[in-house]
Design a protein around this motif. Structure first.
Motif, mmCIF file in Angstrom:
data_model
loop_
_atom_site.group_PDB
_atom_site.id
_atom_site.type_symbol
_atom_site.label_atom_id
_atom_site.label_comp_id
_atom_site.label_asym_id
_atom_site.label_seq_id
_atom_site.Cartn_x
_atom_site.Cartn_y
_atom_site.Cartn_z
ATOM 1 N N ASP A 252 0.850 -1.189 0.000
ATOM 2 C CA ASP A 252 0.000 0.000 0.000
ATOM 3 C C ASP A 252 0.888 1.244 0.000
ATOM 4 O OD1 ASP A 252 -1.844 1.988 0.361
ATOM 5 O OD2 ASP A 252 -2.847 1.065 2.065
ATOM 6 N N VAL A 253 1.292 1.662 -1.197
ATOM 7 C CA VAL A 253 2.231 2.771 -1.314
ATOM 8 C C VAL A 253 1.628 4.073 -0.790
ATOM 9 C CG1 VAL A 253 3.632 4.134 -2.916
ATOM 10 C CG2 VAL A 253 3.364 1.674 -3.275
ATOM 11 N N GLY A 254 0.347 4.288 -1.043
ATOM 12 C CA GLY A 254 -0.295 5.508 -0.563
ATOM 13 C C GLY A 254 -0.251 5.604 0.949
ATOM 14 N N ARG A 255 -0.513 4.494 1.618
ATOM 15 C CA ARG A 255 -0.452 4.461 3.081
ATOM 16 C C ARG A 255 0.968 4.730 3.562
ATOM 17 N NH1 ARG A 255 -3.319 1.960 7.325
ATOM 18 N NH2 ARG A 255 -2.023 1.147 9.004
ATOM 19 N N LEU A 256 1.926 4.135 2.878
ATOM 20 C CA LEU A 256 3.322 4.292 3.243
ATOM 21 C C LEU A 256 3.772 5.747 3.109
ATOM 22 C CD1 LEU A 256 5.469 2.132 4.062
ATOM 23 C CD2 LEU A 256 6.298 2.257 1.719
ATOM 24 N N VAL A 257 3.424 6.359 1.983
ATOM 25 C CA VAL A 257 3.803 7.756 1.737
ATOM 26 C C VAL A 257 3.112 8.678 2.739
ATOM 27 C CG1 VAL A 257 3.637 9.661 0.089
ATOM 28 C CG2 VAL A 257 4.323 7.390 -0.700
ATOM 29 N N GLY A 258 1.856 8.377 3.053
ATOM 30 C CA GLY A 258 1.145 9.203 4.012
ATOM 31 C C GLY A 258 1.755 9.164 5.396
ATOM 32 N N LYS A 259 2.214 7.999 5.808
ATOM 33 C CA LYS A 259 2.855 7.877 7.119
ATOM 34 C C LYS A 259 4.222 8.546 7.137
ATOM 35 C CE LYS A 259 0.669 3.671 8.929
ATOM 36 N NZ LYS A 259 0.915 2.298 9.428
ATOM 37 N N CYS A 260 4.895 8.538 6.000
ATOM 38 C CA CYS A 260 6.246 9.111 5.932
ATOM 39 C C CYS A 260 6.180 10.573 5.503
ATOM 40 C CB CYS A 260 7.115 8.281 4.989
ATOM 41 S SG CYS A 260 7.433 6.612 5.602
ATOM 42 N N TRP A 261 5.471 11.375 6.289
ATOM 43 C CA TRP A 261 5.218 12.760 5.931
ATOM 44 C C TRP A 261 6.446 13.660 6.078
ATOM 45 C CZ3 TRP A 261 6.286 15.709 10.141
ATOM 46 C CH2 TRP A 261 6.176 15.104 11.399
ATOM 47 N N THR A 262 7.523 13.173 6.659
ATOM 48 C CA THR A 262 8.745 13.974 6.749
ATOM 49 C C THR A 262 9.507 13.983 5.428
ATOM 50 O OG1 THR A 262 9.998 12.080 7.582
ATOM 51 C CG2 THR A 262 9.031 13.559 9.217
ATOM 52 N N ILE A 263 9.097 13.147 4.474
ATOM 53 C CA ILE A 263 9.777 13.042 3.183
ATOM 54 C C ILE A 263 8.860 13.566 2.087
ATOM 55 C CG2 ILE A 263 10.810 11.435 1.526
ATOM 56 C CD1 ILE A 263 11.401 9.561 3.857
ATOM 57 N N ASP A 264 9.417 14.287 1.138
ATOM 58 C CA ASP A 264 8.660 14.768 -0.007
ATOM 59 C C ASP A 264 7.890 13.600 -0.633
ATOM 60 O OD1 ASP A 264 8.158 16.708 -2.339
ATOM 61 O OD2 ASP A 264 9.100 14.988 -3.314
ATOM 62 N N PRO A 265 6.575 13.722 -0.810
ATOM 63 C CA PRO A 265 5.773 12.592 -1.292
ATOM 64 C C PRO A 265 6.260 11.976 -2.604
ATOM 65 C CG PRO A 265 4.351 14.319 -0.466
ATOM 66 C CD PRO A 265 5.737 14.885 -0.473
#
Length: 268
Positions: A92-105
């Protein structure tokens, strides 16, 4: 040389690799330069807010642990990376990116694309470097900042093994977005505070003038532009509006620190 993911950042060579890829360990010495790119107005791709999960029928994370190499002297590192690794395996890449909000999406999506390469890397024994924890695999190198380990859900940076950096100008623009978002009362995440996630360089001009943006009410998040100005320096320009309704171009000077890009000075 520009790698296939487009992580091009002119001049961010040995020192950046030392900070965010090799952690300055004795076994990790890399150098080199890549091509410089600048971005025209309106080309920033970062999102200001990110959801912690995605809607729909996305797969849930596996309950079993993912093999992660232990880090001698830092037992917490593998533990903090485990929940992120489970989300990676779930796909679930969207979930992963959402959790990793310290990194540019956009950068997060690019970095986390090679799941097999990442899993092969984190299965190796880790190295507790000076600034980061590193797992190096045949094709990918995974590094985790200490602030990420402390959070309990460690979002790593990933770069091709042998690359000199995992940073680019998108990271610099995103640092400015996050900083300004705090000022207007709309941080990208409730935990995104200077105390927990510093965005100002220690001992910098901005550190000595923390109230310089007092009165800021808005900024044009779709008009951030950036350019490399030195080996580890980037300038980011963005229209900023104050409480009097006046909008003017504001220039942020960023440098590389142990946590990535940090703001050294603001002018305009």
């Amino acid at each position: 040389m520009i790698n296939s993911r487009g992580w091009e950042m002119g001049g961010l060579a040995a020192i950046v690799g030392c900070v965010l890829l090799t952690g300055c360990s004795s076994d990790d010495q890399q150098a080199g330069h890549s091509a410089t790119t600048s971005h025209a107005p309106g080309t920033a791709t970062s999102a200001l807010s990110q959801s912690s999960s995605t809607a729909g029928t996305a797969p849930s994370a596996p309950t079993s642990n993912v093999p992660i190499g232990e880090v001698p002297g830092n037992a917490n590192a593998a533990t903090a990376l485990q929940p992120w690794a489970r989300d990676l395996v779930a796909g679930d890449v969207g979930r992963l990116v959402g959790k990793c909000w310290t990194i540019d999406p956009k950068n997060a999506r690019d970095m986390y694309a090679d799941k097999d390469g990442i899993l092969a890397a984190i299965a190796q024994p880790g190295i507790d470097g000076q600034f980061a924890i590193i797992w190096k695999g045949p094709t990918e190198t995974v590094s985790v900042k200490r602030s990420e380990v402390a959070s309990g859900y460690a979002c790593p940076r990933v770069a091709p093994t042998g690359s000199d950096t995992s940073l680019n100008e998108g990271d610099a623009r995103y640092a400015v977005q996050r900083y300004l978002s705090r000022w207007i009362g709309k941080p990208v995440h409730p935990d995104d505070t200077e105390g927990k996630y510093p965005l100002v360089c220690p001992g910098s001009v901005q550190a000595a003038n923390p109230g310089r943006l007092t009165g800021t009410t808005a900024f044009a998040d779709n008009q951030l532009t950036s350019r490399s100005t030195g080996i580890t320096d980037v300038e980011v320009s963005v229209p900023v509006t104050n409480s009097s309704g006046v909008t003017q171009a504001t220039v942020f000077t960023l440098n590389i620190g142990p946590e990535g890009f940090c703001i050294n000075d603001i002018s305009g």
